[in-house]
Motif scaffolding. Structure first.
Motif, PDB file in Angstrom:
ATOM      1  N   THR A  53      78.365 -17.279 -49.747  1.00  0.00           N
ATOM      2  CA  THR A  53      79.003 -16.754 -48.530  1.00  0.00           C
ATOM      3  C   THR A  53      80.011 -15.664 -48.889  1.00  0.00           C
ATOM      4  N   THR A  54      80.818 -15.945 -49.907  1.00  0.00           N
ATOM      5  CA  THR A  54      81.821 -14.950 -50.305  1.00  0.00           C
ATOM      6  C   THR A  54      81.139 -13.725 -50.895  1.00  0.00           C
ATOM      7  N   ARG A  55      80.063 -13.947 -51.651  1.00  0.00           N
ATOM      8  CA  ARG A  55      79.365 -12.793 -52.264  1.00  0.00           C
ATOM      9  C   ARG A  55      78.858 -11.844 -51.173  1.00  0.00           C
ATOM     10  N   VAL A  56      78.283 -12.416 -50.110  1.00  0.00           N
ATOM     11  CA  VAL A  56      77.752 -11.575 -49.033  1.00  0.00           C
ATOM     12  C   VAL A  56      78.904 -10.804 -48.370  1.00  0.00           C
ATOM     13  N   ALA A  57      80.016 -11.491 -48.127  1.00  0.00           N
ATOM     14  CA  ALA A  57      81.173 -10.825 -47.502  1.00  0.00           C
ATOM     15  C   ALA A  57      81.705  -9.716 -48.410  1.00  0.00           C
ATOM     16  N   LEU A  58      81.782 -10.012 -49.706  1.00  0.00           N
ATOM     17  CA  LEU A  58      82.314  -9.032 -50.654  1.00  0.00           C
ATOM     18  C   LEU A  58      81.399  -7.805 -50.720  1.00  0.00           C
ATOM     19  N   ALA A  59      80.096  -8.046 -50.666  1.00  0.00           N
ATOM     20  CA  ALA A  59      79.152  -6.922 -50.717  1.00  0.00           C
ATOM     21  C   ALA A  59      79.318  -6.036 -49.474  1.00  0.00           C
ATOM     22  N   GLN A  60      79.518  -6.663 -48.332  1.00  0.00           N
ATOM     23  CA  GLN A  60      79.732  -5.874 -47.088  1.00  0.00           C
ATOM     24  C   GLN A  60      81.001  -5.047 -47.200  1.00  0.00           C
ATOM     25  N   ALA A  61      82.052  -5.697 -47.708  1.00  0.00           N
ATOM     26  CA  ALA A  61      83.341  -4.999 -47.823  1.00  0.00           C
ATOM     27  C   ALA A  61      83.224  -3.856 -48.824  1.00  0.00           C
ATOM     28  N   ALA A  84      85.990  -8.514 -41.186  1.00  0.00           N
ATOM     29  CA  ALA A  84      86.275  -9.932 -41.448  1.00  0.00           C
ATOM     30  C   ALA A  84      85.952 -10.817 -40.260  1.00  0.00           C
ATOM     31  N   GLN A  85      85.337 -11.927 -40.538  1.00  0.00           N
ATOM     32  CA  GLN A  85      84.998 -12.929 -39.526  1.00  0.00           C
ATOM     33  C   GLN A  85      85.958 -14.103 -39.698  1.00  0.00           C
ATOM     34  N   PRO A  86      86.244 -14.829 -38.599  1.00  0.00           N
ATOM     35  CA  PRO A  86      87.080 -16.011 -38.775  1.00  0.00           C
ATOM     36  C   PRO A  86      86.373 -17.011 -39.702  1.00  0.00           C
ATOM     37  N   ASP A  95      89.466 -23.935 -51.527  1.00  0.00           N
ATOM     38  CA  ASP A  95      89.549 -23.187 -50.277  1.00  0.00           C
ATOM     39  C   ASP A  95      88.221 -22.479 -50.015  1.00  0.00           C
ATOM     40  N   ASN A  96      87.637 -22.724 -48.853  1.00  0.00           N
ATOM     41  CA  ASN A  96      86.302 -22.192 -48.566  1.00  0.00           C
ATOM     42  C   ASN A  96      86.299 -20.856 -47.829  1.00  0.00           C
ATOM     43  N   ARG A  97      87.464 -20.288 -47.549  1.00  0.00           N
ATOM     44  CA  ARG A  97      87.474 -19.026 -46.797  1.00  0.00           C
ATOM     45  C   ARG A  97      86.902 -17.874 -47.636  1.00  0.00           C
ATOM     46  N   ALA A  98      86.142 -17.021 -46.988  1.00  0.00           N
ATOM     47  CA  ALA A  98      85.551 -15.881 -47.716  1.00  0.00           C
ATOM     48  C   ALA A  98      86.483 -14.668 -47.707  1.00  0.00           C
ATOM     49  N   TRP A  99      87.053 -14.346 -46.536  1.00  0.00           N
ATOM     50  CA  TRP A  99      87.664 -13.012 -46.395  1.00  0.00           C
ATOM     51  C   TRP A  99      88.994 -12.855 -47.107  1.00  0.00           C
ATOM     52  N   VAL A 100      89.753 -13.945 -47.217  1.00  0.00           N
ATOM     53  CA  VAL A 100      90.993 -13.829 -48.010  1.00  0.00           C
ATOM     54  C   VAL A 100      90.646 -13.557 -49.472  1.00  0.00           C
ATOM     55  N   HIS A 101      89.569 -14.183 -49.926  1.00  0.00           N
ATOM     56  CA  HIS A 101      89.138 -13.967 -51.307  1.00  0.00           C
ATOM     57  C   HIS A 101      88.641 -12.527 -51.506  1.00  0.00           C
TER      58      HIS A 101
END
Ligand code: GKR
Ligand code: MG
Length: 425
Positions: A53-61, A84-86, A95-101
């Motif tokens: 999940t974080t990898r996908v978010a990081l790739a988008q960012a 960023a999505q909630p 901690d499971n949050r993607a966007w702070v990471h």
């Protein structure tokens, strides 16, 4: 200078079978390594916990920040925040949050880039060092025998010293004391934390008393059951360990419960689970739920954000410590720069690094001296990534088949039907 390219590499590091409230560590811990490359060919590195999940978010960012100026961090964050999505921390110890990471990975990589570009260490970009050595604490775990990784539950036959000792089982007070002695004599740590929440609380009380007996009152002790106790249990344990603990970390879940425990105990409470964002801070202050907050640049949204947390702690008279998860040397370097730039009195920082030591992707891992990391003074984070090693750790990732951390599933492989309970005792 512009960001010209970005590479995201998921890696898997051998991790021993460590126990916690949510189950068992898998044979590999997952991390994401980010490399930002500037248009003048400088690389900046960041590292965060790995999950798909974080990898996908990081790739988008990453896509959004190509072409951006790394000096303009506010503009870079504004671009990321539009995507960023909630997301939620969840009930697990981590901690499971993607966007702070994501924010953290990109910010650290930008600082590494900028430091290299101007020939200054990251700490100078954060306002300069208030300390040159950053003390860390021994981080003990109940564990099954084994070294993790390809060795699974077997011992690594080539290991010696601490690396041999870290493959030993530790399932009772004697095992925990032996682990502490091996770790402290290798690294020189002068504080000790036990990851609890694994056995009925009285067994963990016995382990803390055994540590006190073995190490004496000069070595501060901490216990962290990752919020798995009821309020009455936490109060009873806290009373039994009065005068033994430097602090009790996340005995219960949520600020209201933490405040109820805090009212009954003299021992300070600390958290990396109940107060984990700026939105949580007013509640923490009003309720007096925690005396100490564990910062962590990975989930507080970066180094500058963590300095913001440090300021709030100073203003409201809260103590500051530092949280860790299984990690490599890029994270360790960033933690050291952050701690060095933090003007608060800091408790000795947590680090899982001894469990990963010898498996790093740095050409020259940062050494511990008397339990401390000497602040790297070379430009940027002061580290050099060994690309061959990075490729090997990526191959581990491809081979191991893990994409998300799930300690419950790992535990079920040993104990079919075992379930994580948010509150167990
Ligand atoms: O690695 O099992 C672990 C720890 O329990 C970790 O996930 C926690 O986030 O170290 C952490 C803590 O202090 O809660
Ligand atoms: Mg904790």
């Amino acid at each position: 200078m512009r960001i010209a390219d970005c590479h995201i590499t998921p890696v898997a590091i051998p991790d021993p079978p460590l126990l916690n409230a949510a189950g068992l560590h898998a044979p590999y811990a997952l991390r994401l390594i980010i490399e930002l490359v500037s248009d003048d060919g400088i690389s900046g590195w960041g590292e965060i916990p790995g999950s798909e999940t974080t990898r996908v978010a990081l790739a988008q960012a990453a896509e959004r920040i190509i072409g951006g100026d790394p000096w303009q961090l506010n503009a870079i964050f504004a671009r990321i925040d539009k995507l960023a999505q909630p997301d939620e921390r969840g009930a697990t110890p981590w901690d499971n949050r993607a966007w702070v990471h994501v924010r953290s990975a990109i910010e650290v990589a930008c600082y590494d880039l900028l430091g290299k570009a101007v020939g200054r260490p990251v700490v100078d970009l954060l306002g300069g060092a208030v300390r040159e050595r950053v003390p860390f604490a021994a981080y003990l775990f109940y564990k099954r025998a084994g070294a993790g990784g390809e060795f699974g539950f077997e011992r690594d036959p080539s290991a010696t010293g601490w690396r041999a000792a870290r493959a030993e089982a530790a399932l009772d007070p004697a095992g925990i004391v032996a682990q502490a002695q091996a770790m402290c004599s290798h690294y020189g740590f002068r504080s000790i934390k036990l990851k609890g929440g694994v056995f009925p609380p009285d067994e963990e009380v016995a382990a803390m008393l055994a540590l006190r007996e073995a190490f004496g009152a000069d070595i501060p002790l901490r216990l962290d059951p990752n919020a798995i106790w009821r309020v009455d249990t936490a109060i009873a344990v806290g009373k039994k360990l009065l005068g033994v603990l430097e602090y009790l970390e996340d005995p219960v879940r949520g600020q209201v419960n933490m405040a109820a425990v805090a009212r009954e105990l003299e021992t300070p409470l600390a958290t990396n689970m109940c107060t984990t964002s700026f939105a949580d801070l007013p509640g923490s202050i009003q309720r007096a739920s925690e005396a100490i907050i564990l910062s962590d640049h990975h989930f507080w949204g970066g180094l500058r954000a963590s300095l913001g947390l440090a300021r709030v702690c100073r203003v409201f008279g809260r103590g500051l410590s530092m949280h860790s998860n299984s990690h490599l040397g890029i994270s360790l370097a960033a933690m050291a720069h952050l701690a060095a730039a933090t003007p608060n009195d800091l408790y000795d920082c947590d680090t899982h690094y001894p469990w990963q030591d010898g498996q790093d992707l740095l050409a020259k891992p940062l050494p511990f001296e008397d339990g401390s990391i000497m602040l790297p003074r070379e430009p940027g984070l002061g580290i050099e990534v060994d690309r061959e090693r990075l490729a090997q750790l990526h191959q581990n990732y491809l081979n191991c088949g893990l994409t998300e951390r799930n300690d419950e599933i790992e535990m079920q492989k040993l104990k079919p039907g075992w379930e994580f309970q948010a509150t167990r005792w």
